[in-house]
Design an enzyme around this catalytic site. Structure first.
Site: not given
Ligand code: PLP
Length: 418
Positions: A146, A231, A260
């Site tokens: 994700f 990420d 986050k």
């Molecule tokens: C939550 C998340 C995103 C997206 O972040 P948003 O602030 O919701 O746009 C991207 N990569 C990872 C691994 C995430 O957990």
């Protein structure tokens, strides 16, 4: 403030359903306020918050340091745009560079955004430009990974059901099974511009790869010249007991994305690229009106200071281990096990009953998150105490019993997606 002063949850849900697009469905609870690891709903009921707004509220709710920093900054200057610079953003960029240590690698250059998906958009633009400059034509990401919901980040997201309705995206992304270093090696050659990886897949169910996977990815990228993009939007800022999850394997990425937990509840994201990669995006290549605004930057500085001052990395490691041990000790036919690291855990079930367990936990006063049919996420504030962790693990057998009864009575319901 008492529950009596508030509009009730049922009324808010009705109005939510009318006013908003149906993309989220209607959430089960309207939250009214929080303090530490406790939140209260619109009807005045208290819950232990073991999800922290999806791993965001790293200091818990209404932490005095965050309230102070945000209030003081809003009173001073809340917004400048990128036409003007300001001290909080400079301090934050310097702080992130220092945390990402120059001593065993080149220093990073920072771009500040408002969210995770935007941090990844920056990383993707770096990767695409690197690819165009060097004749590299495709990107590699992982199945079930994700990376966000905007079209660039979505193109890297490994869940076909949420990606394919909005494609094609104008650049090629090849997906490989997560955790399989051989598959990664086979997929990455000298035409590959970049590999995007989570250190542990968050939305997929808090799924850690086998030991050595991140280090193997680093080697594969070194051998082929592909950029290694980590990420760490969900995994960093203390979540696993270290500032960054890559530190567990000391596999330094070329580009890292954060969001986050960085802002502790205020929207901020960051993309940091190391060495020469930090200069790939040239003047005019990227920008954001709100990105790195003074209030978000002040919040992030307060989060980083507080984690440091209060020893929250150590707390996440110790309380996280206790939480996992407490879950492991529970013997129940619905429970298959627990995975993850620090205060970032997936509770794995023996069947697709996560929504029933989430609901039973809520009834018992605990907020947890069914993120796969058979997996629940725990990502509490980094301030969670051992006593609070024990309160949950002590309640878990009864929660699982209640979920089992509900499943037997009615069948399961739908999983809620990020
Ligand atoms: C939550 C998340 C995103 C997206 O972040 P948003 O602030 O919701 O746009 C991207 N990569 C990872 C691994 C995430 O957990």
């Amino acid at each position: 403030m008492s529950g009596d002063d508030l509009v009730g949850g049922d009324e808010l849900k009705k109005r939510f359903e009318t006013a908003f697009m149906p993309n989220y469905g209607v959430p089960p609870v309207a939250l009214a306020r929080g303090e530490g690891c406790t939140v209260w709903d619109a009807d005045g009921r208290a819950y232990l918050d073991l999800i922290a707004g999806i791993a965001v509220s790293s200091l818990g709710h209404a932490h005095p340091a965050l309230v102070e920093a945000v209030t003081a900054q809003a009173r001073t200057i809340a917004h400048t745009s990128n036409l003007f610079l300001h001290e909080p953003e400079v301090l934050l960029a310097e702080r992130l560079r220092a945390l990402l240590g120059g001593e065993d690698g080149p220093a990073g250059r920072v771009f500040l955004a408002n969210s995770g998906t935007e941090a990844n958009e920056c990383a993707l633009k770096i990767a695409i430009k690197y690819g165009k400059t060097n004749g590299r034509s495709y990107l590699v990401a992982t199945e079930n990974g994700f990376h966000g919901r905007t079209l660039g980040a979505l193109s890297l997201t490994g869940k076909a059901a949420i990606r394919e309705p909005f494609g094609p995206f104008g650049h090629e992304v090849r997906f490989v099974p997560y955790g399989d270093a051989d598959a990664l090696k086979a997929a990455v050659d000298e035409d590959c511009a970049a590999v995007f990886l989570e250190p542990t897949q968050g939305e997929a169910g808090v799924v850690p790869p086998p030991d050595g996977y991140f280090a193997a990815a680093r080697e594969i990228c070194d051998a082929t010249g592909a950029l290694f993009v980590a990420d760490e939007i969900q995994s960093a800022i203390g979540r696993t007991g270290t500032w960054f999850a890559f530190q567990h394997e000391n596999a330094r990425p070329d580009v890292i994305t954060l969001a986050k937990g960085l802002g502790g509840g205020l929207p901020i994201g960051a993309c940091i690229a190391f060495g020469a990669h930090g200069e790939i995006l040239a003047k005019g290549d990227h920008g954001s009106t709100f990105g790195g605004n003074p209030v978000g930057a002040a919040a992030a500085l307060a989060v980083l200071d507080t984690i440091d001052r209060d020893g929250l990395l150590g707390n996440a490691a110790a309380v996280g281990a206790e939480l996992a041990a407490g879950i492991t000790a529970v013997d129940h036919p619905l429970l298959a096990g627990v995975r993850g690291r620090g205060l970032w855990r997936g509770i794995v079930l023996t069947g697709p009953h996560a929504p029933a367990v989430e609901a039973a936990a809520r009834d018992a006063g605990f907020l947890i998150n069914a993120l796969q049919p058979d997996a629940l996420r725990l990502a509490p504030p980094l301030t969670l105490t051992a006593e609070q962790a024990r309160a949950f693990t002590a309640a878990l057998p009864a929660i699982l019993d209640a979920a089992q009864s509900a499943v037997e009575a009615a069948g399961d319901s739908v999983v809620k997606e990020n």
